[in-house]
Design a protein around this motif. Structure first.
Motif, PDB file in Angstrom:
ATOM      1  N   GLN A 140       3.356   9.138  -6.501  1.00 29.31           N
ATOM      2  CA  GLN A 140       2.514   7.997  -7.149  1.00 29.31           C
ATOM      3  C   GLN A 140       2.112   7.976  -8.632  1.00 29.31           C
ATOM      4  OE1 GLN A 140      -2.467   9.303  -7.037  1.00 29.31           O
ATOM      5  NE2 GLN A 140      -2.095   6.564  -5.783  1.00 29.31           N
ATOM      6  N   LYS A 141       2.202   9.821  -8.914  1.00 30.77           N
ATOM      7  CA  LYS A 141       1.717  10.012 -10.550  1.00 30.77           C
ATOM      8  C   LYS A 141       3.030   9.428 -11.717  1.00 30.77           C
ATOM      9  CE  LYS A 141      -1.400  14.172 -10.630  1.00 30.77           C
ATOM     10  NZ  LYS A 141      -1.376  14.864 -10.696  1.00 30.77           N
ATOM     11  N   ARG A 142       4.268   9.764 -10.757  1.00 29.30           N
ATOM     12  CA  ARG A 142       5.278   8.902 -11.162  1.00 29.30           C
ATOM     13  C   ARG A 142       5.868   7.580 -11.470  1.00 29.30           C
ATOM     14  NH1 ARG A 142       9.924  13.230  -8.681  1.00 29.30           N
ATOM     15  NH2 ARG A 142       9.242  15.426  -9.563  1.00 29.30           N
ATOM     16  N   LEU A 143       4.730   6.795 -10.036  1.00 36.92           N
ATOM     17  CA  LEU A 143       4.990   5.571 -10.312  1.00 36.92           C
ATOM     18  C   LEU A 143       4.352   5.407 -11.199  1.00 36.92           C
ATOM     19  CD1 LEU A 143       5.547   4.805  -6.564  1.00 36.92           C
ATOM     20  CD2 LEU A 143       7.702   4.283  -7.543  1.00 36.92           C
TER      21      LEU A 143
ATOM     22  N   LYS B 276       3.241   5.558 -13.827  1.00 37.80           N
ATOM     23  CA  LYS B 276       3.748   6.093 -15.293  1.00 37.80           C
ATOM     24  C   LYS B 276       4.871   4.400 -15.336  1.00 37.80           C
ATOM     25  CE  LYS B 276       4.466  10.748 -15.912  1.00 37.80           C
ATOM     26  NZ  LYS B 276       5.270  11.429 -16.099  1.00 37.80           N
ATOM     27  N   LYS B 277       5.463   3.513 -14.307  1.00 30.96           N
ATOM     28  CA  LYS B 277       6.430   2.716 -14.127  1.00 30.96           C
ATOM     29  C   LYS B 277       5.254   1.234 -13.580  1.00 30.96           C
ATOM     30  CE  LYS B 277       9.834   5.171 -12.736  1.00 30.96           C
ATOM     31  NZ  LYS B 277      11.102   5.145 -14.009  1.00 30.96           N
ATOM     32  N   ASN B 278       3.985   1.499 -13.717  1.00 25.28           N
ATOM     33  CA  ASN B 278       3.122   0.843 -13.445  1.00 25.28           C
ATOM     34  C   ASN B 278       3.280   0.330 -12.269  1.00 25.28           C
ATOM     35  OD1 ASN B 278       1.487  -0.236 -15.950  1.00 25.28           O
ATOM     36  ND2 ASN B 278       3.336  -1.507 -16.840  1.00 25.28           N
ATOM     37  N   ILE B 279       3.358   1.304 -11.356  1.00 27.35           N
ATOM     38  CA  ILE B 279       3.619   0.503  -9.058  1.00 27.35           C
ATOM     39  C   ILE B 279       2.070   1.654  -9.365  1.00 27.35           C
ATOM     40  CG2 ILE B 279       4.673   0.821  -7.020  1.00 27.35           C
ATOM     41  CD1 ILE B 279       7.240  -0.081  -8.824  1.00 27.35           C
ATOM     42  N   LEU B 280       1.165   1.177  -8.511  1.00 27.17           N
ATOM     43  CA  LEU B 280       0.247   2.192  -7.405  1.00 27.17           C
ATOM     44  C   LEU B 280       0.632   1.843  -6.392  1.00 27.17           C
ATOM     45  CD1 LEU B 280      -2.086   3.316  -7.487  1.00 27.17           C
ATOM     46  CD2 LEU B 280      -3.619   1.234  -7.253  1.00 27.17           C
ATOM     47  N   ILE B 281       1.327   3.081  -5.052  1.00 24.99           N
ATOM     48  CA  ILE B 281       1.143   3.077  -3.858  1.00 24.99           C
ATOM     49  C   ILE B 281      -0.070   4.285  -3.518  1.00 24.99           C
ATOM     50  CG2 ILE B 281       3.935   3.236  -4.046  1.00 24.99           C
ATOM     51  CD1 ILE B 281       3.709   5.867  -3.971  1.00 24.99           C
ATOM     52  N   ARG B 282      -0.245   3.735  -2.281  1.00 23.00           N
ATOM     53  CA  ARG B 282      -1.404   4.553  -1.014  1.00 23.00           C
ATOM     54  C   ARG B 282      -0.735   6.021  -1.675  1.00 23.00           C
ATOM     55  NH1 ARG B 282      -5.394   6.599   0.459  1.00 23.00           N
ATOM     56  NH2 ARG B 282      -7.087   5.724   1.529  1.00 23.00           N
ATOM     57  N   ASP B 283      -1.255   7.058  -2.023  1.00 21.34           N
ATOM     58  CA  ASP B 283      -1.596   7.993  -1.317  1.00 21.34           C
ATOM     59  C   ASP B 283      -2.023   9.136   0.153  1.00 21.34           C
ATOM     60  OD1 ASP B 283      -1.499  10.870  -0.874  1.00 21.34           O
ATOM     61  OD2 ASP B 283      -3.305  11.569  -2.820  1.00 21.34           O
ATOM     62  N   CYS B 284      -1.893   9.143   1.098  1.00 23.39           N
ATOM     63  CA  CYS B 284      -2.215   8.858   1.993  1.00 23.39           C
ATOM     64  C   CYS B 284      -2.981  10.348   2.825  1.00 23.39           C
ATOM     65  CB  CYS B 284      -1.334   8.310   3.657  1.00 23.39           C
ATOM     66  SG  CYS B 284      -0.835   6.958   3.256  1.00 23.39           S
TER      67      CYS B 284
ATOM     68  N   LEU C 143       9.680  -1.543  -6.707  1.00 20.88           N
ATOM     69  CA  LEU C 143       9.484  -0.812  -6.139  1.00 20.88           C
ATOM     70  C   LEU C 143       9.979   0.176  -6.101  1.00 20.88           C
ATOM     71  CD1 LEU C 143       6.636   1.194  -4.814  1.00 20.88           C
ATOM     72  CD2 LEU C 143       7.540  -0.698  -2.152  1.00 20.88           C
ATOM     73  N   ILE C 144      11.177  -0.441  -5.393  1.00 24.20           N
ATOM     74  CA  ILE C 144      12.519  -0.252  -4.822  1.00 24.20           C
ATOM     75  C   ILE C 144      13.464   0.061  -5.825  1.00 24.20           C
ATOM     76  CG2 ILE C 144      14.858  -0.320  -3.464  1.00 24.20           C
ATOM     77  CD1 ILE C 144      13.340  -2.550  -1.796  1.00 24.20           C
ATOM     78  N   LEU C 145      13.233  -0.508  -6.633  1.00 25.69           N
ATOM     79  CA  LEU C 145      14.119   0.806  -7.357  1.00 25.69           C
ATOM     80  C   LEU C 145      13.247   1.363  -8.464  1.00 25.69           C
ATOM     81  CD1 LEU C 145      14.914  -2.868 -10.004  1.00 25.69           C
ATOM     82  CD2 LEU C 145      16.239  -1.337  -8.600  1.00 25.69           C
ATOM     83  N   ALA C 146      12.154   1.993  -8.243  1.00 24.50           N
ATOM     84  CA  ALA C 146      10.945   2.744  -8.722  1.00 24.50           C
ATOM     85  C   ALA C 146      10.850   4.386  -7.692  1.00 24.50           C
ATOM     86  CB  ALA C 146       9.433   2.191  -8.963  1.00 24.50           C
ATOM     87  N   LEU C 147      11.000   3.502  -6.608  1.00 25.57           N
ATOM     88  CA  LEU C 147      11.396   4.988  -5.961  1.00 25.57           C
ATOM     89  C   LEU C 147      12.329   5.214  -5.605  1.00 25.57           C
ATOM     90  CD1 LEU C 147      10.091   3.019  -2.739  1.00 25.57           C
ATOM     91  CD2 LEU C 147       9.215   4.602  -3.625  1.00 25.57           C
ATOM     92  N   GLU C 148      13.633   4.932  -5.956  1.00 24.61           N
ATOM     93  CA  GLU C 148      15.053   5.739  -6.262  1.00 24.61           C
ATOM     94  C   GLU C 148      15.223   5.840  -7.608  1.00 24.61           C
ATOM     95  OE1 GLU C 148      17.709   1.548  -4.491  1.00 24.61           O
ATOM     96  OE2 GLU C 148      17.851   1.637  -6.371  1.00 24.61           O
ATOM     97  N   GLU C 149      14.499   5.645  -8.821  1.00 27.06           N
ATOM     98  CA  GLU C 149      14.286   6.441  -9.596  1.00 27.06           C
ATOM     99  C   GLU C 149      12.506   8.031  -9.669  1.00 27.06           C
ATOM    100  OE1 GLU C 149      13.531   3.610 -12.592  1.00 27.06           O
ATOM    101  OE2 GLU C 149      15.331   2.972 -12.557  1.00 27.06           O
ATOM    102  N   SER C 150      12.498   7.551  -8.431  1.00 26.97           N
ATOM    103  CA  SER C 150      11.408   9.042  -8.799  1.00 26.97           C
ATOM    104  C   SER C 150      11.296   9.767  -7.826  1.00 26.97           C
ATOM    105  CB  SER C 150      10.083   8.095  -8.636  1.00 26.97           C
ATOM    106  OG  SER C 150       9.270   6.676  -9.786  1.00 26.97           O
ATOM    107  N   LYS C 151      12.210  10.100  -6.901  1.00 28.44           N
ATOM    108  CA  LYS C 151      12.386  11.119  -5.349  1.00 28.44           C
ATOM    109  C   LYS C 151      12.508  12.340  -6.353  1.00 28.44           C
ATOM    110  CE  LYS C 151      17.173  10.328  -4.458  1.00 28.44           C
ATOM    111  NZ  LYS C 151      18.213   8.256  -5.086  1.00 28.44           N
TER     112      LYS C 151
END
Length: 357
Positions: A312-315, A317-325, A349-357
């Motif tokens: 969540q913190k990494r995303l 920084k890319k201006n994307i908010l996900i739900r921490d479950c 979102l997909i591009l951000a997840l690829e860069e944040s894993k």
């Protein structure tokens, strides 16, 4: 000053949304809130431009016109309907009416946290049933149904997205009725599934069934707070008597009536969700470290090898908010939840997840 123990120790339930984090950036793309990806109907926008003159007027405390319009929308009598300031207000009023310190309550988890919160404030005795998909454990769940108690079921379930068929729900209802137990079914996401006819709203006259739905999710009215409940006349009468006066603003009532008049809005929404669900699940499943659970509605629960809090913190920084479950009872930092949005937003979102894993 002394307070009741369950009141003094009460902790609010964490939720998603822009205001779930400190100092939210207005440019954030919010995947943490499961609201209609199309936003709200255009007719509502027109109302807000001309509705300012009605702000000094107290709203109809009974939401009469909205109840009449909803009656046509879901095909139930007006006397079986109550309107709430969002669905959550109705959850708390229902518990105030039904739950006592001696009431046994069964809640499958993980699920929406406000059921537990509202029951706890009333002192109910909660038993949790852990399952990631109630369909797979339905026989064991039915065996756990208490006598003279209450069951809460979120269908489709939040955050897993699993949906129970109408036949399965009726099986639960019949068993609960034989046990003199109430069944509270939260169907706030049902209209966003591909088969909304799995709803049990047409069985709300059974006496032991109360169904919750919302215009927040279906019509993108999260900021206006409009939810509704359907039950037998006796239950609805009690809920009308205990709700606060003027609980739903006049603008919210009018906006909801207009939204319900948009005949093709929900079908367009379901078509978008169906298409983008396939795109998101296929794309994210190809990224190392992520696996998507099956979902029947407008959000997807994802298992991740990266801590949900770290991700969540990494995303952010890319201006994307996900739900921490990790804040859902029954889940940990291995899960995140994302809402299904438009292709442009989903691609981001997909591009951000690829860069944040």
């Amino acid at each position: 000053m002394k307070f009741a123990k369950n009141i003094a120790s009460h902790v609010p339930v964490p939720h998603g949304g822009l205001y779930s984090i400190e100092n939210p950036n207005p440019a954030l793309v919010d995947f943490s809130s499961n609201v209609n990806p199309l936003g709200f109907p255009s007719s509502v926008k027109k109302l807000l431009k001309i509705g300012l003159q009605k702000i000094p007027i107290y709203p109809d405390p009974n939401s009469t016109n909205l109840r009449k319009r909803l009656s046509k929308h879901i095909k139930v009598p007006v006397d079986n309907l109550i309107i709430g300031n969002g669905a959550t207000e109705i959850i708390y009023n229902f518990c105030q009416a039904v739950i006592t310190k001696s009431t046994p309550v069964l809640i499958p988890i993980p699920t929406f946290g406000e059921y537990e919160s509202a029951v706890a404030l009333c002192g109910g005795k909660i038993e949790f049933f852990k399952t990631m998909n109630l369909n797979h454990d339905i026989s064991d769940f039915i065996k756990k149904i208490p006598k003279n108690g209450c069951i809460f079921i979120c269908n489709p379930n939040n955050p897993t997205g699993a949906v129970l068929s109408k036949n399965t729900m009726l099986q639960i209802l019949r068993t609960a009725k034989s046990h003199s137990t109430m069944v509270f079914v939260d169907e706030c996401f049902m209209e966003l599934t591909q088969n909304p006819k799995e709803s049990v709203i047409d069985h709300a006259g059974m006496g032991n069934l109360f169904v919750l739905q919302s215009l927040t999710k279906s019509f993108g009215l999260a900021g206006l707070r409009v939810g509704y409940g359907v039950g037998d006349k006796k239950m609805i009468s009690v809920l009308h008597n205990i709700k606060i006066p003027w609980n739903v603003s006049g603008l919210s009532q009018e906006a909801a009536v207009l939204a319900l008049s948009e005949k093709n809005f929900l079908s367009k929404t379901r078509n978008l969700i169906k298409k983008e669900h396939v795109f998101l699940k296929s794309s994210i499943s190809k990224i190392n470290g992520f696996s998507c659970l099956d979902s029947s509605t407008n959000f997807i629960l994802i298992r991740t090898k990266t801590s949900s809090k770290t991700l969540q913190k990494r995303l952010l920084k890319k201006n994307i908010l996900i739900r921490d479950c990790s804040t859902f009872r029954g889940l940990d930092e291995s899960y995140i939840r994302i809402a299904i949005k438009t292709r442009k937003e989903n691609t981001k979102l997909i591009l951000a997840l690829e860069e944040s894993k």
